[in-house]
Design an enzyme around this catalytic site. Sequence first.
Site, PDB file in Angstrom:
ATOM      1  N   HIS A  86      21.102  69.174 144.593  1.00  0.00           N
ATOM      2  CA  HIS A  86      22.087  69.660 144.191  1.00  0.00           C
ATOM      3  C   HIS A  86      21.782  70.366 142.164  1.00  0.00           C
ATOM      4  CE1 HIS A  86      24.713  70.350 147.301  1.00  0.00           C
ATOM      5  NE2 HIS A  86      25.781  68.549 147.311  1.00  0.00           N
TER       6      HIS A  86
ATOM      7  N   HIS B 212      19.910  63.862 147.768  1.00  0.00           N
ATOM      8  CA  HIS B 212      20.649  65.003 147.771  1.00  0.00           C
ATOM      9  C   HIS B 212      21.004  65.356 147.281  1.00  0.00           C
ATOM     10  CE1 HIS B 212      24.008  67.786 150.493  1.00  0.00           C
ATOM     11  NE2 HIS B 212      24.788  67.384 149.065  1.00  0.00           N
ATOM     12  N   GLU B 213      22.331  64.944 146.416  1.00  0.00           N
ATOM     13  CA  GLU B 213      22.492  65.154 144.619  1.00  0.00           C
ATOM     14  C   GLU B 213      21.903  65.527 143.843  1.00  0.00           C
ATOM     15  OE1 GLU B 213      25.843  65.397 144.505  1.00  0.00           O
ATOM     16  OE2 GLU B 213      26.075  64.324 146.624  1.00  0.00           O
TER      17      GLU B 213
ATOM     18  N   GLU C 227      25.721  72.810 150.711  1.00  0.00           N
ATOM     19  CA  GLU C 227      25.178  71.566 150.547  1.00  0.00           C
ATOM     20  C   GLU C 227      24.543  71.823 152.152  1.00  0.00           C
ATOM     21  OE1 GLU C 227      26.430  69.248 150.524  1.00  0.00           O
ATOM     22  OE2 GLU C 227      28.134  70.154 148.683  1.00  0.00           O
TER      23      GLU C 227
END
Lengths: 463, 343
Positions: free
Chosen positions: B230, B226-227, B281
């Site tokens: 980003h 997930h990071e 997100e």
Amino acid sequence: MNLKPEIEAEVTILPPEMNSRKGAIRDDIVGYFECSIELPNGTWDCRIVFPDANGRVELGQTTMALIQFLNPKEALSCLNTGNTFQLMGGNGIIANGKVAKLIATPINPIKNELRLEFTGSAREYFRIWAVNLCLTLLTAGIFSAWAKVRKKRYFYSHTILNGTPFQYLGQPLPILRGRIIGVTLFAVYYVSRHFLTSFLPYFLALGVMIAPWVVVRSASFNARYSAFRNLTFKFTGSYRDTYKVVYAWGIIPVLIAGTIFNWWNISWLMSIVYVLAALMFPWWFNHLKRFIVGHTEYGGVKGALFSTGWQFFKIYFRAGLLLIVIMIFVYIQLYQLNLTGTSRFSFIFLNLPAYLGYVLAYAYVQAQISNVVWNGATLWPVSFRSTLLGRTMAMYYLTNALAIIVSAGLLTPWAVIRTMKYRAENLRVLMAGELTDFSGSDMSPVSAAGAEIGEFFDMDLSL
Amino acid sequence: MSDATMTIEGIYFDGRKPVGLPILLSVLGKEVTLTVAGTASVYRTSQLKVTPRIGSADRFISIPDGGQVQCADHPCLDLLTSDSPTEGPVAWLEGRVWVAVCCLLLIAFLILTAYVFGLPAAADWAVRKVSLETERSLGRDAFAWLDNKRWFLPTELDETTKSRIRTTFSTLVRGLKFERDYRLEFRRSKRMGANAVALPGGIIVITDDMVSLAESDDEIAAVLAHEIGHIELRHAMKEVMEGSVLAVIAGVVTNDASSYTVAVAGLPALLAETKYSRTCESEADEFAFQLLKRHHISPAAFASLMEKLSKSDDDDERYASFLSTHPVTADRVKRARQASGEK
């Protein structure tokens, strides 16, 4: 509220060796000090003000000063031009004086109490607001200079004193020029804050350097382009004096530089510096306000502000106390929540008292500072009475906020107008003489008609 | 205009004393006669300058002798020279209700368009213009700042755990666009609890609490993915850009409101920003699901970690903060489960 008549006098502060107030009087006196005056009919408390040269006087020299009485009626009844007197302080004589001019007739009751009227209407302002907002968005901000002029013009022309509206003389193009400079500086600041962080300290240092310049320019601009009855206001503060006042003799730049360059990495030292700065603030603020009012002129009459740092300190102290009480309350609630482990919804309700407390503290500070400044300001023979209430202002702010949120912004003009009305209703103008006391002072008739021929560099730097 | 004489009453101020005298203005063709206290003087209309119309307020006429006339608004004042010619058309617009209505519709249209299409696209464009080097130095500065201010404390994880997570991490980033820029850091943080942060330029920080909360390596891989999402999508820069533009627009729109209320001005910008960060997100989620599947890890790991986080939030404050920036919604968990289902 009583008026504060004053006499203009030649005053000689005795040199240190003859002065009984040793130690209390330094080599130079800045601003004013309190003492008493010995007259045939008794000894009276008074305040002596040195309006010229930012209040700096040499000991032993004769200087023009204003003497203001705390109980004017009795004190002034035996004074006339040419009378001599002595000023007492500590436990003896500190100065000799001679009355040069009685600025007010000795016993000078308030002849007139004038209301300030605000005649703007929400309906009318709504149209101006809509056009301003729309054109500003469409022109990517260029129209904002026109918007500012239209808004100011509307507010000034609907503020009426004794049948005559005030007049805003600013023109859109100089304001646009000022705004372009302002926006450029702001963009540099923004980029350096987010992208070139190493450059930021130098940019802030530059900002510190030019801040007093901005203060002088915007005070001059605001004064020069405000007029009443075909006479403009005028700001006469010099850059030199502004530097001294804004920077409190270099203390503030050192504080800022220290923060920027991280001089005090020791955290307790930094806390002490910050606490000291915060405690100093009301006195610094008082100095700045007095400087600005004291160098503002109308119709050849110089303004004066009689306020003390202590008055401002009390305002900030009470507001701070209110915030602390509310913070403690919120923390206690939070602690109890943690113990009982209730849901997150009650958390939201905690923010409500915190917000209300913040609004109340903010409104209180706004209202009381306005009161202190207006009630202490004179533009002889005019003085003012301001009766704003913190809790009423807070109610206005809260209902405004509610109305604006509920109406998706459409009620903004209504909120603006009603707040302006409340402020105007609570400001009275007290006249101890006639308006004819304001002359264009034969020497320098500053007429509103000539104001447009302002200097090229008169820019408005407000963002 | 006809040739008939029009007369206006006003008050004359000479510019020397703030005292007014009644004055009579008679306009006849191109000539204006001013009568004060029985004395008349004649001027041409081009010599007299009048202030622009504003609302229903009185207007002022400047006379060459330095004097000024205050009088109620009157149509024939427009025959005189304007003091500020550019304001004339603006005053005309302000006088009409239908203009105000059109303005409002236009404002609503502009704001909506900018919000939905303009701003995200503009931010994307601007992000592509910012050099990677700038982004990297920004990330390094931010990381050093967080370390300095003791947001981050040295990790207490043992070497085996760390090297295991590092291996997972380097497998995940292999072959990605910014492969060479990625750096994984371990920190303990009292203030941030169970958390993982992606800083601009490729630094990813995972906290000890997060490692201990995750029960399997798959769950750690899910957070890391997930990071990574980003960073791969350059969200940090995008948020800075969107934030700046939003602040400016909100400043213009709420200019008036801010001085007559408290703390309303920030509201629209805050709401918009929340929406944009939520978009970020879910974009990062989508990216993570694809990345996990490529490495044969089920996105269900993401869902189970999310559920664990939201459960632990009720009884342990330490885990609350990841959720405040990464809101768990039933929706997110559902999408993770869906992603794991489809093959």
